[in-house]
Design a protein around this motif. Sequence first.
Motif, mmCIF file in Angstrom:
data_model
loop_
_atom_site.group_PDB
_atom_site.id
_atom_site.type_symbol
_atom_site.label_atom_id
_atom_site.label_comp_id
_atom_site.label_asym_id
_atom_site.label_seq_id
_atom_site.Cartn_x
_atom_site.Cartn_y
_atom_site.Cartn_z
ATOM 1 N N PHE A 270 0.832 -1.211 0.000
ATOM 2 C CA PHE A 270 0.000 0.000 0.000
ATOM 3 C C PHE A 270 0.864 1.258 0.000
ATOM 4 O O PHE A 270 0.606 2.208 -0.750
ATOM 5 C CB PHE A 270 -0.917 0.009 1.214
ATOM 6 N N ARG A 271 1.887 1.269 0.842
ATOM 7 C CA ARG A 271 2.771 2.443 0.876
ATOM 8 C C ARG A 271 3.436 2.668 -0.473
ATOM 9 O O ARG A 271 3.582 3.815 -0.927
ATOM 10 C CB ARG A 271 3.827 2.271 1.968
ATOM 11 N N ARG A 272 3.856 1.589 -1.107
ATOM 12 C CA ARG A 272 4.527 1.726 -2.395
ATOM 13 C C ARG A 272 3.575 2.265 -3.457
ATOM 14 O O ARG A 272 3.965 3.083 -4.301
ATOM 15 C CB ARG A 272 5.094 0.374 -2.822
ATOM 16 N N LEU A 273 2.321 1.841 -3.417
ATOM 17 C CA LEU A 273 1.354 2.267 -4.426
ATOM 18 C C LEU A 273 0.845 3.685 -4.202
ATOM 19 O O LEU A 273 0.530 4.401 -5.153
ATOM 20 C CB LEU A 273 0.162 1.305 -4.445
ATOM 21 N N TRP A 274 0.744 4.093 -2.928
ATOM 22 C CA TRP A 274 0.059 5.346 -2.619
ATOM 23 C C TRP A 274 0.946 6.443 -2.072
ATOM 24 O O TRP A 274 0.460 7.549 -1.815
ATOM 25 C CB TRP A 274 -1.074 5.065 -1.619
ATOM 26 N N ALA A 275 2.221 6.177 -1.880
ATOM 27 C CA ALA A 275 3.091 7.156 -1.220
ATOM 28 C C ALA A 275 3.061 8.526 -1.878
ATOM 29 O O ALA A 275 3.086 9.553 -1.196
ATOM 30 C CB ALA A 275 4.528 6.630 -1.167
ATOM 31 N N MET A 276 2.992 8.569 -3.193
ATOM 32 C CA MET A 276 3.055 9.847 -3.902
ATOM 33 C C MET A 276 1.710 10.257 -4.508
ATOM 34 O O MET A 276 1.670 11.132 -5.375
ATOM 35 C CB MET A 276 4.116 9.773 -5.010
ATOM 36 N N ARG A 277 0.627 9.663 -4.046
ATOM 37 C CA ARG A 277 -0.684 10.072 -4.547
ATOM 38 C C ARG A 277 -1.061 11.441 -3.982
ATOM 39 O O ARG A 277 -0.491 11.903 -2.993
ATOM 40 C CB ARG A 277 -1.755 9.051 -4.154
ATOM 41 N N ARG A 278 -2.052 12.074 -4.578
ATOM 42 C CA ARG A 278 -2.470 13.405 -4.134
ATOM 43 C C ARG A 278 -3.051 13.338 -2.722
ATOM 44 O O ARG A 278 -3.580 12.317 -2.287
ATOM 45 C CB ARG A 278 -3.507 13.979 -5.094
ATOM 46 N N LEU A 279 -2.957 14.468 -2.024
ATOM 47 C CA LEU A 279 -3.449 14.529 -0.655
ATOM 48 C C LEU A 279 -4.941 14.197 -0.570
ATOM 49 O O LEU A 279 -5.383 13.533 0.364
ATOM 50 C CB LEU A 279 -3.187 15.925 -0.071
ATOM 51 N N MET A 280 -5.709 14.654 -1.546
ATOM 52 C CA MET A 280 -7.142 14.361 -1.527
ATOM 53 C C MET A 280 -7.405 12.863 -1.599
ATOM 54 O O MET A 280 -8.334 12.350 -0.963
ATOM 55 C CB MET A 280 -7.843 15.068 -2.685
ATOM 56 N N GLU A 281 -6.582 12.138 -2.346
ATOM 57 C CA GLU A 281 -6.770 10.688 -2.447
ATOM 58 C C GLU A 281 -6.474 10.014 -1.113
ATOM 59 O O GLU A 281 -7.161 9.069 -0.717
ATOM 60 C CB GLU A 281 -5.881 10.125 -3.549
ATOM 61 N N HIS A 282 -5.446 10.479 -0.416
ATOM 62 C CA HIS A 282 -5.149 9.932 0.914
ATOM 63 C C HIS A 282 -6.320 10.202 1.863
ATOM 64 O O HIS A 282 -6.733 9.328 2.626
ATOM 65 C CB HIS A 282 -3.871 10.546 1.463
ATOM 66 N N HIS A 283 -6.836 11.422 1.821
ATOM 67 C CA HIS A 283 -7.936 11.772 2.721
ATOM 68 C C HIS A 283 -9.159 10.903 2.458
ATOM 69 O O HIS A 283 -9.818 10.437 3.394
ATOM 70 C CB HIS A 283 -8.294 13.247 2.556
ATOM 71 N N LYS A 284 -9.488 10.682 1.184
ATOM 72 C CA LYS A 284 -10.658 9.865 0.853
ATOM 73 C C LYS A 284 -10.536 8.460 1.437
ATOM 74 O O LYS A 284 -11.522 7.875 1.878
ATOM 75 C CB LYS A 284 -10.840 9.806 -0.659
ATOM 76 N N LEU A 285 -9.321 7.927 1.442
ATOM 77 C CA LEU A 285 -9.127 6.603 2.032
ATOM 78 C C LEU A 285 -9.347 6.628 3.539
ATOM 79 O O LEU A 285 -9.886 5.678 4.112
ATOM 80 C CB LEU A 285 -7.719 6.089 1.730
ATOM 81 N N THR A 286 -8.931 7.692 4.202
ATOM 82 C CA THR A 286 -9.050 7.746 5.666
ATOM 83 C C THR A 286 -10.502 7.787 6.130
ATOM 84 O O THR A 286 -10.786 7.434 7.274
ATOM 85 C CB THR A 286 -8.313 8.974 6.233
ATOM 86 N N VAL A 287 -11.422 8.195 5.261
ATOM 87 C CA VAL A 287 -12.826 8.303 5.666
ATOM 88 C C VAL A 287 -13.706 7.255 4.988
ATOM 89 O O VAL A 287 -14.923 7.254 5.185
ATOM 90 C CB VAL A 287 -13.376 9.716 5.358
ATOM 91 N N ASP A 288 -13.120 6.377 4.200
ATOM 92 C CA ASP A 288 -13.882 5.341 3.490
ATOM 93 C C ASP A 288 -14.059 4.122 4.390
ATOM 94 O O ASP A 288 -13.100 3.420 4.692
ATOM 95 C CB ASP A 288 -13.147 4.953 2.211
ATOM 96 N N ARG A 289 -15.288 3.858 4.800
ATOM 97 C CA ARG A 289 -15.560 2.760 5.728
ATOM 98 C C ARG A 289 -15.436 1.394 5.054
ATOM 99 O O ARG A 289 -15.447 0.364 5.746
ATOM 100 C CB ARG A 289 -16.966 2.920 6.331
ATOM 101 N N ASP A 290 -15.348 1.353 3.737
ATOM 102 C CA ASP A 290 -15.127 0.084 3.059
ATOM 103 C C ASP A 290 -13.659 -0.307 3.044
ATOM 104 O O ASP A 290 -13.313 -1.418 2.652
ATOM 105 C CB ASP A 290 -15.629 0.161 1.607
ATOM 106 N N VAL A 291 -12.791 0.597 3.462
ATOM 107 C CA VAL A 291 -11.358 0.318 3.529
ATOM 108 C C VAL A 291 -11.035 -0.239 4.916
ATOM 109 O O VAL A 291 -11.469 0.321 5.929
ATOM 110 C CB VAL A 291 -10.544 1.606 3.271
ATOM 111 N N PRO A 292 -10.305 -1.355 5.002
ATOM 112 C CA PRO A 292 -9.969 -1.932 6.309
ATOM 113 C C PRO A 292 -9.235 -0.931 7.199
ATOM 114 O O PRO A 292 -8.508 -0.063 6.714
ATOM 115 C CB PRO A 292 -9.058 -3.120 5.938
ATOM 116 N N GLU A 293 -9.422 -1.084 8.506
ATOM 117 C CA GLU A 293 -8.852 -0.135 9.460
ATOM 118 C C GLU A 293 -7.336 -0.043 9.343
ATOM 119 O O GLU A 293 -6.768 1.041 9.461
ATOM 120 C CB GLU A 293 -9.252 -0.522 10.883
ATOM 121 N N GLN A 294 -6.665 -1.172 9.116
ATOM 122 C CA GLN A 294 -5.206 -1.126 8.995
ATOM 123 C C GLN A 294 -4.776 -0.233 7.839
ATOM 124 O O GLN A 294 -3.839 0.570 7.974
ATOM 125 C CB GLN A 294 -4.651 -2.536 8.781
#
Length: 347
Positions: free
Chosen positions: A217-241
């Motif tokens: 996950f870190r390798r795939l998303w490390a350089m993604r846009r900040l908005m994309e990171h934020h969307k993951l943090t609030v997406d309840r379909d994404v596992p907590e880890q």
Amino acid sequence: MSDWTPKLNPSVDLRRLPLNAEEGFVLSRLDGHTREKDLPALTGFPPDKLRDILARLVSQGALLPGAEPVSAVNTVRPSEAPPTLDASDSEPLPEAEALDGADDEAAATDDVPEAVLGDYRKLFETRLHALPEDQRVALAHGAEDPELSALCFDPVPAVIKAVLENSRVGLPHARLIARHHRNPVGLEALVARAAFASDTGVRRFLVRNPQLPVAVFRRLWAMRRLMEHHKLTVDRDVPEQTRRTARELLRQRFSTGPSEEKVELILNTEGRALGALVGMAVDGKTTSLLCGRTYRSPMLVQNIARWSAAPPALISHLLKQELVRRQPQLRMMLARHPNAPADAKRA
């Protein structure tokens, strides 16, 4: 073949239709954008046979009829057609609104119809799963659809690696693996293919996969846009880890990312993202960009007022806004901020 673009009929429950394996496979390849004349290259069926399949799908109501109706070679179902597989074991499609943006993400994601997913899963469970592992590996190297798609449900990483080595493998198979495979080793093999790892649909399903390794996950998303990171943090379909790792990456990227992305994140979330950025200060360029705007959202002003790291220049700028002058409670919140100017505190 014509320029007609086959589209699924949203008013018809595909699970109730007597689809055979070929019809289910063709449905799984329709994205609502690909024209009829381009489908032979996507499905591997010759034009005449594909036209026949599309005609049957239209006659059954699975597809919306177009302005240029499909001319059937033979609309009678062949007697040798494979039996319809039961879709009762199919899984519901995951909700994806939290990850949808203004880009082409929704169009890029392969939302295979639920009934077709059930066909693939049933085919694997009833015909392929009982084979010894070495036979499934050998089969995966040379299989064609629908068997190739069915093997994407195999839990054994060696089979998944063999599927990925098949010359017929494509993005629809990669998305099935990302969505349904539950072994980190198999997922590692998937993202090792750059063309698959960069696909929006593959990434979208991977972040919802509970077995996605943190390092991947870190390798795939490390350089993604900040908005994309934020969307993951609030997406309840994404596992907590994964959400926890996304929050860590969000803070790391916020400290080093472009000022334009920081401003985009703050404004587009009306400051809600600032709750995950406690103690994170901004640079002078970000402050300048924020101070160059007119503010009309009370929610945004409130969230900035609660942000302990809000720069003094931004607090002063907000105090001058017409919205704040009209609403004493907003002015009071800003005046109590530790970075508020002294004259605002006295007032």
